[in-house]
Design a protein around this motif. Sequence first.
Motif, PDB file in Angstrom:
ATOM      1  N   LEU A  14       0.826  -1.209   0.000  1.00  0.00           N
ATOM      2  CA  LEU A  14       0.000   0.000   0.000  1.00  0.00           C
ATOM      3  C   LEU A  14       0.857   1.255   0.000  1.00  0.00           C
ATOM      4  CD1 LEU A  14      -2.741  -1.193   2.508  1.00  0.00           C
ATOM      5  CD2 LEU A  14      -3.112  -0.628   0.093  1.00  0.00           C
ATOM      6  N   ALA A  15       1.906   1.258   0.829  1.00  0.00           N
ATOM      7  CA  ALA A  15       2.786   2.426   0.884  1.00  0.00           C
ATOM      8  C   ALA A  15       3.535   2.602  -0.431  1.00  0.00           C
ATOM      9  CB  ALA A  15       3.773   2.268   2.040  1.00  0.00           C
ATOM     10  N   THR A  16       3.916   1.491  -1.057  1.00  0.00           N
ATOM     11  CA  THR A  16       4.630   1.558  -2.327  1.00  0.00           C
ATOM     12  C   THR A  16       3.733   2.113  -3.426  1.00  0.00           C
ATOM     13  OG1 THR A  16       6.045  -0.310  -1.713  1.00  0.00           O
ATOM     14  CG2 THR A  16       5.875   0.206  -4.049  1.00  0.00           C
ATOM     15  N   LEU A  17       2.489   1.644  -3.485  1.00  0.00           N
ATOM     16  CA  LEU A  17       1.566   2.172  -4.501  1.00  0.00           C
ATOM     17  C   LEU A  17       1.300   3.652  -4.276  1.00  0.00           C
ATOM     18  CD1 LEU A  17      -1.066  -0.687  -5.004  1.00  0.00           C
ATOM     19  CD2 LEU A  17       1.077  -0.268  -6.219  1.00  0.00           C
ATOM     20  N   ASP A  18       1.208   4.059  -3.018  1.00  0.00           N
ATOM     21  CA  ASP A  18       1.047   5.487  -2.723  1.00  0.00           C
ATOM     22  C   ASP A  18       2.226   6.288  -3.268  1.00  0.00           C
ATOM     23  OD1 ASP A  18      -1.371   5.122  -1.427  1.00  0.00           O
ATOM     24  OD2 ASP A  18      -0.496   5.121   0.593  1.00  0.00           O
ATOM     25  N   LEU A  19       3.420   5.748  -3.075  1.00  0.00           N
ATOM     26  CA  LEU A  19       4.630   6.431  -3.526  1.00  0.00           C
ATOM     27  C   LEU A  19       4.677   6.515  -5.045  1.00  0.00           C
ATOM     28  CD1 LEU A  19       7.087   7.670  -2.114  1.00  0.00           C
ATOM     29  CD2 LEU A  19       8.239   5.475  -2.318  1.00  0.00           C
ATOM     30  N   TYR A  20       4.346   5.413  -5.715  1.00  0.00           N
ATOM     31  CA  TYR A  20       4.306   5.433  -7.179  1.00  0.00           C
ATOM     32  C   TYR A  20       3.362   6.526  -7.683  1.00  0.00           C
ATOM     33  CZ  TYR A  20       6.535   0.754  -7.317  1.00  0.00           C
ATOM     34  OH  TYR A  20       7.392  -0.306  -7.195  1.00  0.00           O
ATOM     35  N   GLY A  21       2.195   6.619  -7.034  1.00  0.00           N
ATOM     36  CA  GLY A  21       1.218   7.603  -7.474  1.00  0.00           C
ATOM     37  C   GLY A  21       1.635   9.027  -7.175  1.00  0.00           C
ATOM     38  N   ARG A  22       2.115   9.269  -5.953  1.00  0.00           N
ATOM     39  CA  ARG A  22       2.456  10.628  -5.555  1.00  0.00           C
ATOM     40  C   ARG A  22       3.624  11.176  -6.381  1.00  0.00           C
ATOM     41  NH1 ARG A  22       3.654   9.804  -0.546  1.00  0.00           N
ATOM     42  NH2 ARG A  22       5.907  10.123  -0.622  1.00  0.00           N
ATOM     43  N   GLU A  23       4.620  10.317  -6.664  1.00  0.00           N
ATOM     44  CA  GLU A  23       5.788  10.781  -7.409  1.00  0.00           C
ATOM     45  C   GLU A  23       5.663  10.542  -8.906  1.00  0.00           C
ATOM     46  OE1 GLU A  23       9.350   9.222  -5.620  1.00  0.00           O
ATOM     47  OE2 GLU A  23       8.930  10.201  -3.694  1.00  0.00           O
ATOM     48  N   LYS A  24       4.514  10.009  -9.335  1.00  0.00           N
ATOM     49  CA  LYS A  24       4.244   9.763 -10.758  1.00  0.00           C
ATOM     50  C   LYS A  24       5.405   8.998 -11.415  1.00  0.00           C
ATOM     51  CE  LYS A  24       1.191  13.761 -11.309  1.00  0.00           C
ATOM     52  NZ  LYS A  24      -0.008  12.913 -11.167  1.00  0.00           N
ATOM     53  N   LEU A  25       5.813   7.915 -10.775  1.00  0.00           N
ATOM     54  CA  LEU A  25       6.977   7.191 -11.246  1.00  0.00           C
ATOM     55  C   LEU A  25       6.723   6.419 -12.542  1.00  0.00           C
ATOM     56  CD1 LEU A  25       8.637   5.907  -7.942  1.00  0.00           C
ATOM     57  CD2 LEU A  25       9.185   7.900  -9.329  1.00  0.00           C
ATOM     58  N   PHE A  26       5.496   5.951 -12.746  1.00  0.00           N
ATOM     59  CA  PHE A  26       5.205   5.273 -14.010  1.00  0.00           C
ATOM     60  C   PHE A  26       5.322   6.272 -15.164  1.00  0.00           C
ATOM     61  CE2 PHE A  26       2.019   2.324 -11.597  1.00  0.00           C
ATOM     62  CZ  PHE A  26       3.067   1.821 -10.857  1.00  0.00           C
ATOM     63  N   GLU A  27       4.747   7.448 -14.957  1.00  0.00           N
ATOM     64  CA  GLU A  27       4.805   8.482 -15.987  1.00  0.00           C
ATOM     65  C   GLU A  27       6.244   8.946 -16.218  1.00  0.00           C
ATOM     66  OE1 GLU A  27       0.794   8.741 -13.894  1.00  0.00           O
ATOM     67  OE2 GLU A  27       2.895   8.398 -13.344  1.00  0.00           O
ATOM     68  N   SER A  28       7.013   9.022 -15.138  1.00  0.00           N
ATOM     69  CA  SER A  28       8.413   9.421 -15.250  1.00  0.00           C
ATOM     70  C   SER A  28       9.200   8.415 -16.082  1.00  0.00           C
ATOM     71  CB  SER A  28       9.035   9.550 -13.860  1.00  0.00           C
ATOM     72  OG  SER A  28      10.408   9.826 -13.946  1.00  0.00           O
ATOM     73  N   ALA A  29       8.948   7.120 -15.844  1.00  0.00           N
ATOM     74  CA  ALA A  29       9.632   6.092 -16.626  1.00  0.00           C
ATOM     75  C   ALA A  29       9.290   6.219 -18.106  1.00  0.00           C
ATOM     76  CB  ALA A  29       9.242   4.708 -16.109  1.00  0.00           C
TER      77      ALA A  29
END
Length: 448
Positions: free
Chosen positions: A338-353
């Motif tokens: 849950l914390a990891t998914l929150d981090l992915y969303g908040r930092e937009k890491l998928f979009e960044s990749a």
Amino acid sequence: MSLSEARVSADARPNDLEAYWMPFTPNRAFKKAPRLITRAKDMHYYAADGRAVLDATAGLWCCNAGHGRDQIVTAIKRQAEELDYAPAFQFGHPHAFELASRVAALAPGDLDHVFFCNSGSEAVDTALKIALAYHHARGEGARTRLIGRERGYHGVGFGGISVGGIVNNRKFFGSLLTGVDHLPHTYNRETQAFTKGEPEWGAHLADDLERIAALHDPSTIAAVIVEPMAGSTGVLPAPKGYLQRLRAICDKYGILLIFDEVITGFGRLGFAFAAERYGVIPDIITFAKGITSGTVPMGGAVVRAPVYEAFMAGPEHVIELFHGYTYSAHPLACAAGLATLDLYGREKLFESARALEPKFADAAMTLRGLPGVLDIRTVGLVAGIDLASKPDGFGKRAYAAMDKAFHEHGIMIRVTGDTIALSPPLIVSEDEIGEIFGKVGKVIEAVR
């Protein structure tokens, strides 16, 4: 010597490397010159001597959010204090249901039911068992054949190595599962060398499923399992149109299509799942690694609604699927997820990749022309670099590269055979991309 004195003596001994039988490692070579890691933070590991080592592999394809992220660490600590363990059979805890809902929301289409396990290997065996049981539940129990692919990697369970296609993972372990066949792999250096993204050549290779179906009769085939990008074999992206053709043939014959997204899931190719990138909805997706950014072991299978519903018949008090693990949906893993998914969303890491992909590909191709470089392949934030083998041994050049990279150049790379694989955490910056390929270039020069 008293028992207490013996304990003190044992505690005072230097660490003995001999007791640990390391996985997928030449133990004797490692223990002569160990590559020991003692801590990690963000984009770096730290060696036992305190040196910073740039992580160009996201650990083992898994630390997508980087290392030691405070939000994830705090969530794990809090969960350990609140609920250390809850049985997964006949009982549940709220975070398991919350995380399942979050994962299902990220998956495309009607992939909306999640079965949790503890690793990618378990996720694959789970998916294969669900596929077999699904056809049985529908009255098509003759569908027992499973189709994998040459050079495929699906973990180390007996199901995974049976449908997998990496020779050394299979040849020592007997006849494996019966009723398994394999599609051809999708790599052809002559037509695909130095490709950025999906190769133009190779979609027609999916049509070999028609030949396999004719050979065995399609009514005997339960499922086809493929990686959207074959990672462990050396980074082989799916050719353009290949996955779409597999989907069409599976639909034609009522065969389930499984995407093994243990590596590609959670941002590696710029999307939550590669299925979204390619616009293809499989019947089951396996995942692991990135779900917790490598902090706590976890895996799972996301299943389409019709597959799940096929099991929901009969008396309500009777178990529908006789499968599971003691540590399915472990509370600490769920908290980390849950914390990891929150981090992915908040930092937009998928979009960044997704945004960094062209820059990563351009940087990788700067290594073209270096001594011994035969091919470079990139897709998402992944690169595979094929090196010419030494005359006296396949894999020796890449192994020397990995060793020199760690000890002399301060970078962690992954090798398979004579291929270097790079897959940095999704938090990587443009400057760090340049640093990665600058260091790798020096390593390649050093092992020429």
